[in-house]
Write an enzyme that holds these catalytic residues in place. Structure first.
Site, short mmCIF file in Angstrom:
data_model
loop_
_atom_site.label_atom_id
_atom_site.label_comp_id
_atom_site.label_asym_id
_atom_site.label_seq_id
_atom_site.Cartn_x
_atom_site.Cartn_y
_atom_site.Cartn_z
N HIS A 269 4.62 6.49 0.66
CA HIS A 269 5.21 7.70 1.25
C HIS A 269 5.99 7.35 2.52
O HIS A 269 7.13 7.80 2.71
CB HIS A 269 4.10 8.71 1.56
CG HIS A 269 4.55 9.87 2.39
ND1 HIS A 269 5.09 11.01 1.85
CD2 HIS A 269 4.53 10.06 3.73
CE1 HIS A 269 5.40 11.86 2.82
NE2 HIS A 269 5.07 11.31 3.97
N GLU A 270 5.39 6.55 3.39
CA GLU A 270 6.06 6.21 4.64
C GLU A 270 7.26 5.29 4.41
O GLU A 270 8.29 5.41 5.07
CB GLU A 270 5.06 5.55 5.60
CG GLU A 270 3.86 6.42 5.95
CD GLU A 270 4.25 7.73 6.63
OE1 GLU A 270 5.35 7.80 7.22
OE2 GLU A 270 3.46 8.69 6.56
N HIS A 273 10.31 7.28 3.35
CA HIS A 273 11.05 7.87 4.46
C HIS A 273 12.10 6.89 4.99
O HIS A 273 13.24 7.28 5.30
CB HIS A 273 10.10 8.26 5.59
CG HIS A 273 9.43 9.58 5.40
ND1 HIS A 273 10.11 10.76 5.16
CD2 HIS A 273 8.11 9.92 5.41
CE1 HIS A 273 9.26 11.75 5.05
NE2 HIS A 273 8.04 11.27 5.18
#
Length: 510
Positions: A269-270, A273
């Site tokens: 998820h990070e 980004h």
């Protein structure tokens, strides 16, 4: 032929010339010398050359009297200043944002003061003038809006992985410069809290990150970044990745995840980004919205009769802008990062079914710790319930992607079903457990997973200090013997025991 006569000159040679003269000579045919008895005739001929090494200009000439090239004296003519590094454009915008608002406030307040000071007849004349030219004013406003829309259309971009069309005013290169400054600031802030490189938690996160990078080498944005890991000793349940590949993982997040598969989903998820450029995208939207809201801010200060009412109107305008643009767009980017991060974890052969379980754990954790449950429309992130509900819809697609990447088969036990059953058992035991007065009514703290109690699913292959193999290998599957107990960490499941006490059981959630 151009003839220039110099009397009583027996020999001639070229000397170093100033910069303006050499520039003129560079634009005209070069000149050589022909020696005579009393005079020197200069005629146009090609064997004159100029060259420079950056700060020195030299003249090389070949004359009829000297067949070989003759190098005259060289002098320094160019003076360069020291290199000055300009501020990144996003940082410059952040610094100018308060100045823009202050300018709009002063301009609007000045218009109000000017209007109040006008006589009544002048105000009436101004109103009649504006009414008579209302169509011209409307046409001018329409043309301005069309120009603004065309300028915004020229800054449309396509998202790397999803292919979504987005507005990108801040370029990736400019935002990388700001990310470098941000990483330096974070390194200075957390320099006393960094865990050593020999710490098992540092090694575990590094192994998972490098493994995910290897398995996603087909994405250019992943290969173009040098990924580095920094584990910060902090109880905050947080992790973030800067656009330049700096991964900051807090130990509070490591204590919140149950196993390596949940850790892979969080890191995916990070990392999503960073590779999608969500930071630059959100900064672009914020910049455009701020510029457009300056007109409304100026109108508020021009229309409101008092400064106090203007301040109230400015606060309302700010909150409405946040609720209508900033926070919904932030939730949209978070949902997109969840989807892409799940794909990154699936290609890394992680058990993506552990992703919804993590957000269910976070929801229960917030309830037990008394965290306020704000409505989603007030938050920059989706609620935990919506996140694991959306992930549940994406699990079949992620499992198909995982299977296409030649990953080992997953265990038949679904961690989502195991976690739901464990929660039911936990609630039943909590109801049957007698309360011992005020002390028994206190909330039981959640267990904390330390480095010594990392799940056995995080095998020695991830914790080893040696480098990972050149061929990207999938995340190590649990063995058949301990597949039911080594996939997750231990959590406290209270059960009634003799004497009204409780005993601890083991819960498998992945």
């Amino acid at each position: 032929m151009v003839l220039l006569t110099f009397s009583l000159i027996r020999s001639a040679r070229f000397c170093s010339r100033p910069v303006n003269l050499t520039r003129n000579l560079l634009q005209k045919p070069p000149i050589t010398c022909k020696r005579t008895t009393q005079s020197v005739y200069l005629r146009a001929a090609p064997p004159v050359s100029f060259y420079t090494n950056g700060r020195t200009v030299c003249l090389r000439t070949t004359s009829l009297l000297h067949p070989a090239p003759v190098l005259t004296r060289c002098r320094l003519h160019f003076h360069t200043s020291a290199h000055v590094r300009a501020l990144p454009m996003p940082l410059l915008w952040l610094l100018l944002k308060p100045l823009q608002k202050l300018t709009a406030i002063i301009l609007g307040r000045s218009i109000r003061k000017w209007w109040v000071a006008l006589p009544a007849n002048r105000r009436q004349l101004m109103r009649e003038w504006a009414w008579q030219r209302r169509w011209y004013l409307a046409a001018g406003a329409g043309v301005t809006m069309v120009i603004v829309v065309l300028l915004l259309l020229t800054h449309l971009d396509e998202s790397p992985v999803t292919g979504r069309t987005r507005l990108l005013v801040v370029g990736r290169e400019k935002y990388m410069e700001l990310a470098a400054l941000m990483s330096e600031a974070y390194m200075e802030e957390f320099k006393e809290l960094m865990v050593p490189a020999s710490d098992p938690r540092q090694q575990a996160v590094e192994m998972v990150v490098q493994h995910m990078v290897k398995r996603n080498e087909d994405i250019p944005e992943v290969c173009d970044v040098h990924w580095t890991v920094h584990v910060v000793q902090s109880p905050d349940v947080n992790a973030f990745v800067l656009p330049n590949g700096k991964v900051f993982m807090f130990t509070g997040m490591l204590e919140a995840v149950a196993d390596v598969h949940q850790l892979a989903v969080i890191l995916g998820h990070e990392m999503a980004h960073a590779l999608l450029g969500h930071g630059a995208e959100q900064a672009s939207l914020s910049h455009v919205v701020d510029l457009l809201s300056l007109i409304l801010l100026m109108a508020i200060w021009a229309v409101c009769p008092q400064d106090s009412l203007a301040l109230l109107g400015q606060w309302v305008q700010k909150k409405v802008t946040e609720l209508m643009f900033d926070r919904p767009y932030s939730r949209k980017l978070e949902a997109e990062a969840d989807e892409v991060g799940l794909q990154l974890a699936a290609k890394a052969c992680a058990d993506v079914r552990a992703g919804p379980v993590f957000w269910q754990q976070m929801e229960i954790r917030d309830q037990l710790t008394g965290e306020p449950d704000l409505p989603e429309w007030l938050s920059t992130h989706p609620s935990h319930r919506n996140r694991y509900t959306q992930m549940d819809r994406l699990i079949p697609q992620a499992l198909e992607l995982r299977e296409s990447c030649v990953c080992p088969a997953l265990p038949a036990t679904d961690p989502r079903a195991v976690f739901s059953q464990s929660v039911k058992v936990l609630l039943e035991n909590a109801k049957n457990q007698p309360r011992g007065g005020p002390e028994g009514a206190q909330k039981r703290p959640l267990p904390r997973i330390t480095a010594s109690s990392l799940p056995s699913g995080l095998s020695a292959a991830l914790l080893a200090p040696t480098a990972p193999p050149a061929c990207p290998a999938p995340l190590p599957p649990a063995s058949t013997e301990d597949s039911q107990e080594s996939k997750v960490s231990e959590v406290d499941v209270p059960a009634p025991a003799e004497g009204g006490g409780s005993m601890q059981g083991r819960q498998s959630t992945s």
